[in-house]
Design a protein around this motif. Structure first.
Motif, mmCIF file in Angstrom:
data_model
loop_
_atom_site.group_PDB
_atom_site.id
_atom_site.type_symbol
_atom_site.label_atom_id
_atom_site.label_comp_id
_atom_site.label_asym_id
_atom_site.label_seq_id
_atom_site.Cartn_x
_atom_site.Cartn_y
_atom_site.Cartn_z
ATOM 1 N N TYR A 91 0.847 -1.207 0.000
ATOM 2 C CA TYR A 91 0.000 0.000 0.000
ATOM 3 C C TYR A 91 0.880 1.254 0.000
ATOM 4 C CZ TYR A 91 -3.321 -3.494 1.817
ATOM 5 O OH TYR A 91 -4.079 -4.620 2.011
ATOM 6 N N GLY A 92 2.014 1.186 0.717
ATOM 7 C CA GLY A 92 2.941 2.318 0.698
ATOM 8 C C GLY A 92 3.492 2.575 -0.693
ATOM 9 N N ALA A 93 3.855 1.494 -1.393
ATOM 10 C CA ALA A 93 4.363 1.653 -2.760
ATOM 11 C C ALA A 93 3.291 2.217 -3.690
ATOM 12 C CB ALA A 93 4.865 0.302 -3.281
ATOM 13 N N MET A 94 2.028 1.881 -3.429
ATOM 14 C CA MET A 94 0.928 2.393 -4.244
ATOM 15 C C MET A 94 0.543 3.827 -3.878
ATOM 16 S SD MET A 94 -1.677 -0.870 -4.396
ATOM 17 C CE MET A 94 -2.899 0.027 -5.391
ATOM 18 N N GLY A 95 0.973 4.285 -2.689
ATOM 19 C CA GLY A 95 0.645 5.638 -2.260
ATOM 20 C C GLY A 95 -0.784 5.806 -1.774
ATOM 21 N N VAL A 96 -1.369 4.746 -1.202
ATOM 22 C CA VAL A 96 -2.782 4.804 -0.804
ATOM 23 C C VAL A 96 -2.986 4.722 0.715
ATOM 24 C CG1 VAL A 96 -3.579 3.828 -3.004
ATOM 25 C CG2 VAL A 96 -3.084 2.290 -1.088
ATOM 26 N N GLN A 97 -1.901 4.925 1.495
ATOM 27 C CA GLN A 97 -2.032 4.750 2.944
ATOM 28 C C GLN A 97 -3.085 5.668 3.546
ATOM 29 O OE1 GLN A 97 0.841 5.619 1.253
ATOM 30 N NE2 GLN A 97 2.622 5.073 2.490
ATOM 31 N N SER A 98 -3.244 6.878 3.003
ATOM 32 C CA SER A 98 -4.191 7.828 3.602
ATOM 33 C C SER A 98 -5.637 7.393 3.435
ATOM 34 C CB SER A 98 -4.006 9.218 2.988
ATOM 35 O OG SER A 98 -4.340 9.212 1.617
ATOM 36 N N ARG A 99 -5.878 6.446 2.538
ATOM 37 C CA ARG A 99 -7.238 5.935 2.325
ATOM 38 C C ARG A 99 -7.466 4.585 3.019
ATOM 39 N NH1 ARG A 99 -9.246 7.985 -2.692
ATOM 40 N NH2 ARG A 99 -11.169 6.820 -2.307
#
Length: 228
Positions: free
Chosen positions: A136-144
């Motif tokens: 998820y960090g690599a995808m950049g979606v942690q805030s969601r």
């Protein structure tokens, strides 16, 4: 009368573990995606794979085997879906192929982002969660990401229907009520049979990631989007 698909007309959905029951569940979940004008959908196991992809070593070990299998199927392939929530070998197979290659984690999460503001994930084992969080960090979606919780059952134990559905429902309610998830992603391809009853139990959208990936792959194939 049915006809065999022509070369280049089959979407291969590859379960990178060797558990036939998981592959059967994925194949059953493909029913809504088998349609006139779409590619044939063929679900395969990786016979040399482990019973379940449960560690980083499992993930790393199957990547070369997935590349070899994809190469052996390329003449018949319209695309590939890697049906394991760790997306093992995804980028290696993409690099080796000139047709669409989708992973179910990536596709499941991206689909969830269109269905709600904060997604929760139901994992099988606690040990899987750190690996998923890296992705998820690599995808950049942690805030969601609302959170990810495990049901504490391994891949082969998922066949115990009542027990598994009860644990998934319990964890789903915690993600909804305690962590604010408004959409759930099922974090294992072996959970495919539970999507509809889980969605009914929780009263919120539940994404089965193999279905999400195949739906995306069909769109990519029909639109001739290959990507990099």
């Amino acid at each position: 009368m049915s006809h065999a698909p022509a070369d280049g007309q089959t979407l291969f959905v590859i379960n990178p573990n060797s558990t036939a029951a998981v592959t059967h569940g994925i194949d059953t979940a493909m029913a809504p995606m088998r349609m006139a004008g779409g590619p044939a959908i063929e679900c395969l196991s990786l016979p040399s794979g482990p019973p379940g992809i449960q560690t980083q070593q499992d993930v790393d070990s199957v990547a070369p085997q997935l590349v070899s299998l994809a190469r052996s199927l390329r003449a018949r392939a319209a695309g590939f879906v890697i049906a394991c929530y760790s997306d093992p070998g995804l980028h290696a197979v993409r690099e080796a192929m000139d047709v669409p290659v989708l992973g179910i984690m990536e596709s499941g999460v991206l689909t969830a982002l269109t269905l709600g503001q904060r997604f929760g994930v139901i994992a099988i084992l606690q040990g899987s969660i750190a690996r998923h969080l890296r992705a998820y960090g690599a995808m950049g979606v942690q805030s969601r990401l609302a959170g990810e919780l495990a049901i504490g059952l391994n891949v082969t134990e998922l066949a115990q229907y009542e027990r598994t559905l009860a644990r998934m429902s319990e964890v789903g309610r915690r993600l909804r009520d305690e962590q604010g998830a408004d959409v759930i992603v099922m974090g294992c391809a072996g959970m495919a049979a539970y999507r509809e009853p889980l969605q009914q139990a929780l009263g919120m959208p539940v994404v089965e990631p193999s279905q999400a990936a195949v739906a995306m792959a069909i769109g990519r194939i029909k639109m001739n989007w290959h990507g990099a």
